[in-house]
Design a protein around this motif. Structure first.
Motif: not given
Length: 252
Positions: A15, A18, A39-44, A61, A63, A65
Motif C-alpha cells: 500500500t 506510488g 495500491v495507491t490513492n491519489r499518487t499515480p 495497480v 486505486q 483509499d
C-alpha cells in the motif's frame, strides 16, 4: 545464502506504492523476484510499475483509499484473483496531521486512525486468512519512531503508530504457529513528504540531525534491505519484531 532472500514465485501487495518508501519497497521486492500489487490513492503508480516491469516482474495497480474500509476486501480478492496467492503484505500507507493536541480536530484524528491503523488491521486480517490457508505468509507493517516516543503536535499519528507496534505483536502471537510471520519496520527520520515540515524548520532539523549517530536523514533505499529480509525465508524465525531502521536514533 542468496536463496534465503530470493522471492521468486512470490506475490506481494504494497500500500502507498506510488512514491517514497512504498515505491522503494515495492521495487526492492520485485528486484528480489516478487510480482507486486501496487495500491495507491491519489499518487499515480505508473513509475513504480515501470520499474518493476524493467526488473522482469509483473505488476498491477489498484486505486483505493485504504481509509475506506469497504474497499479493502476487494484489494485482497484482486491480488489473489490475478496471481492465485498472496505471500507478502506491506502495510505502508500512512498520513500525518500536525496540530497541537488542544486544537487537534476530531476529523483529523479519525482520518489518521482510519488510514494508519484501521486499514492495517483489516488488510492484515484479510491477508492473514489467505496466508493461513496457504500455510505461509509475511506481513510487514510500517511503524515509526513515534511507536516508541510521543512526538510533538501529532497526537493521532503517535497513537496510530504505537497501536501498529502492538497489533504487530498481537497478530504474531496468533499466527506464527500457522506459518505466518508478522513484523514491523520502524523507519527513523526519513526524507519523505511526511517530514517536509521538520526538514524545512532549521531548528528542528538541526536538533534531529544532532541526535542521529549516522548524521543524516534516511532515504527510501535504506528500508529496502530490511523489507526484503522480513519478506523472505531468511526471517522465518523472526516474529513480532519491530525493526528500527533509524541511523541509530533509538540508541542515543
Amino acid at each position: 545464502m542468496r536463496g534465503l532472500f530470493d522471492l521468486t514465485g512470490k506475490t506481494a501487495l504494497v500500500t502507498g506504492a506510488g512514491r517514497g518508501l512504498g515505491q522503494a519497497i515495492a521495487v526492492g521486492l520485485a528486484e528480489a523476484g516478487a510480482d507486486v500489487v501496487l495500491v495507491t490513492n491519489r499518487t499515480p503508480a505508473d513509475e513504480t510499475k515501470r520499474r518493476i516491469e524493467a526488473a522482469g516482474r509483473k505488476a498491477i495497480v489498484l486505486q483505493a483509499d485504504v481509509g475506506d474500509r469497504s474497499r479493502l476486501a476487494g484489494l485482497i480478492d484482486s491480488a489473489v484473483g490475478e496471481f492465485e496467492r498472496l505471500d507478502i503484505l506491506v502495510n505502508n500507507a500512512g498520513i500525518i496531521r500536525r496540530t497541537p493536541a488542544a486544537d487537534h480536530a476530531y476529523e483529523d484524528w479519525q482520518e489518521v486512525l482510519d488510514v494508519n491503523l484501521n486499514s492495517v488491521f483489516t488488510l492484515s486480517q484479510l491477508a492473514g486468512r489467505q496466508m493461513i490457508e496457504q500455510g505461509s505468509g509475511k506481513i510487514i507493517n510500517i511503524a515509526s519512531m513515534l511507536s516508541f516516543q510521543g512526538g510533538i503536535n501529532v497526537p493521532g499519528y503517535t497513537a496510530s503508530k504505537h497501536a501498529v507496534a502492538g497489533l504487530t505483536k498481537a497478530l504474531a502471537n496468533e499466527w506464527a504457529l500457522k506459518g505466518v510471520q508478522v513484523n514491523a519496520i520502524a523507519p527513523g527520520y526519513m526524507a519523505t513528504d511526511n517530514t517536509e515540515a521538520l526538514r524545512g524548520d532549521p531548528v528542528r532539523s538541526r536538533q534531529i540531525l544532532e541526535r542521529i549517530p549516522a548524521g543524516r536523514w534516511g532515504s527510501d533505499q535504506d528500508l529496502v534491505g530490511a523489507a526484503v529480509f522480513l519478506a523472505s525465508s531468511a526471517s522465518d524465525y523472526v516474529s513480532g519484531h519491530v525493526l528500527c531502521v533509524d541511523g541509530g536514533w533509538m540508541v542515543r
